[in-house]
Design an enzyme around this catalytic site. Sequence first.
Site, PDB file in Angstrom:
ATOM      1  N   ASP A  15     -56.436  -6.319 -47.328  1.00 50.46           N
ATOM      2  CA  ASP A  15     -55.522  -6.487 -46.180  1.00 50.46           C
ATOM      3  C   ASP A  15     -55.797  -7.893 -45.595  1.00 50.46           C
ATOM      4  OD1 ASP A  15     -58.064  -5.748 -45.192  1.00 50.46           O
ATOM      5  OD2 ASP A  15     -57.223  -4.879 -43.362  1.00 50.46           O
ATOM      6  N   HIS A 246     -68.107  -8.770 -44.655  1.00 48.22           N
ATOM      7  CA  HIS A 246     -67.901  -7.385 -45.092  1.00 48.22           C
ATOM      8  C   HIS A 246     -67.335  -7.321 -46.513  1.00 48.22           C
ATOM      9  CE1 HIS A 246     -68.344  -5.930 -40.955  1.00 48.22           C
ATOM     10  NE2 HIS A 246     -67.373  -6.721 -40.544  1.00 48.22           N
TER      11      HIS A 246
HETATM   12  O1  RIB Z   1     -64.744  -3.166 -40.844  1.00 48.41           O
HETATM   13  C1  RIB Z   1     -64.524  -4.326 -41.579  1.00 48.41           C
HETATM   14  C2  RIB Z   1     -63.288  -4.207 -42.429  1.00 48.41           C
HETATM   15  O2  RIB Z   1     -62.137  -4.088 -41.593  1.00 48.41           O
HETATM   16  C3  RIB Z   1     -63.024  -5.399 -43.310  1.00 48.41           C
HETATM   17  O3  RIB Z   1     -62.450  -4.970 -44.520  1.00 48.41           O
HETATM   18  C4  RIB Z   1     -62.022  -6.186 -42.523  1.00 48.41           C
HETATM   19  O4  RIB Z   1     -61.265  -7.055 -43.337  1.00 48.41           O
HETATM   20  C5  RIB Z   1     -61.203  -5.116 -41.875  1.00 48.41           C
HETATM   21  O5  RIB Z   1     -60.216  -4.667 -42.754  1.00 48.41           O
HETATM   22 CA    CA Z   2     -60.401  -6.096 -45.275  1.00 49.09          CA
END
Ligand code: RIB
Ligand code: CA
Length: 315
Positions: A15, A246
């Site tokens: 995303d 992340h």
């Molecule tokens: O919690 C972190 C996640 O949430 C990551 O994938 C960030 O891009 C959002 O989608």
């Molecule tokens: Ca993400």
Amino acid sequence: MALSKTLRPVILDVDTGIDDAWALVYAAHSPNLELLGVTTVFGNADLETTTRNTLCMLDLLGANTPVYQGADRPLLREWAGPVPRYHGDNGLGNATLPPVSRQAESQHAAQFIREQVRSRAGQITLVTVARLTNLARALLYEPGLAALIDRVVMMGGAAFCAGNVTAVAEANIWGDPEAADIVFRSGVPITMVGLDVTMQARLRREDLNRLDPALPYAKVLQDASEYYIRAYEQDSPGIHGWCPLHDPLAVAVADDPSLVGTETFPVRVETQGQRTDGMTIVDRRDGCAGTGAEVALTLDIERFLSVFRARVGMH
Ligand code: RIB
Ligand code: CA
């Protein structure tokens, strides 16, 4: 004669999103992964924006990997809306973006996942770094698919640590809890790369200056990441001068599973709770360990950062 290395075929579900953008760079530059396609979903921004950002990053990477649009909302709920506080109004920290050179393919992301998994049964790793709506849709259409997927490496969840949207819920699970629960219940092998480890994977402000300025994506990622770091600094009293990586960490784990230490537990997702919606419930009761999802609990931080820097072009 040199023996050719077997690459791990992967589909990356994104995303895009600032940390997703770094994940795309990592995946495109991994010598161990064969990126079959990128699927997009709503989340950090609306579907049109996350797809545009994905195409834009692939253009900047010089990669012609096909992109497939997927869900524009959760399976059963209203979408809670974009996250401009962390990802900016354009999903990439308001960095100036070049126009994109191509469009997404016409096939739906869930259909692409089904076709690829069926045609390479038992081989494909799905790396999901967003809401799990696309994969849940594929599994709903075809429950037998779970047995044909080699592994899902998922950025999502918070096993034994705080959430990042609520006290107990992480964004990718909270954003479509029913979808996440379908995936956890499906029996597909899962490595859960949640906040327990991703909050230890840190991009520091000074790292941004180590990015080779000649790389076509350098400026976009430097500007976007500065925005992301500032948002974390403003909202988290304990964070100074860094943001979590992340999504790149999930790609890194698909690339090299030995970067994390895991324990195996049954995991379910709360879908009804007034205060606990989207919580990943990890069953630690006596006798439960050993079946379920592999939950990443420790990270070899230095080794991850060293590979990350090499993959993204930092000196
Ligand atoms: O919690 C972190 C996640 O949430 C990551 O994938 C960030 O891009 C959002 O989608
Ligand atoms: Ca993400």
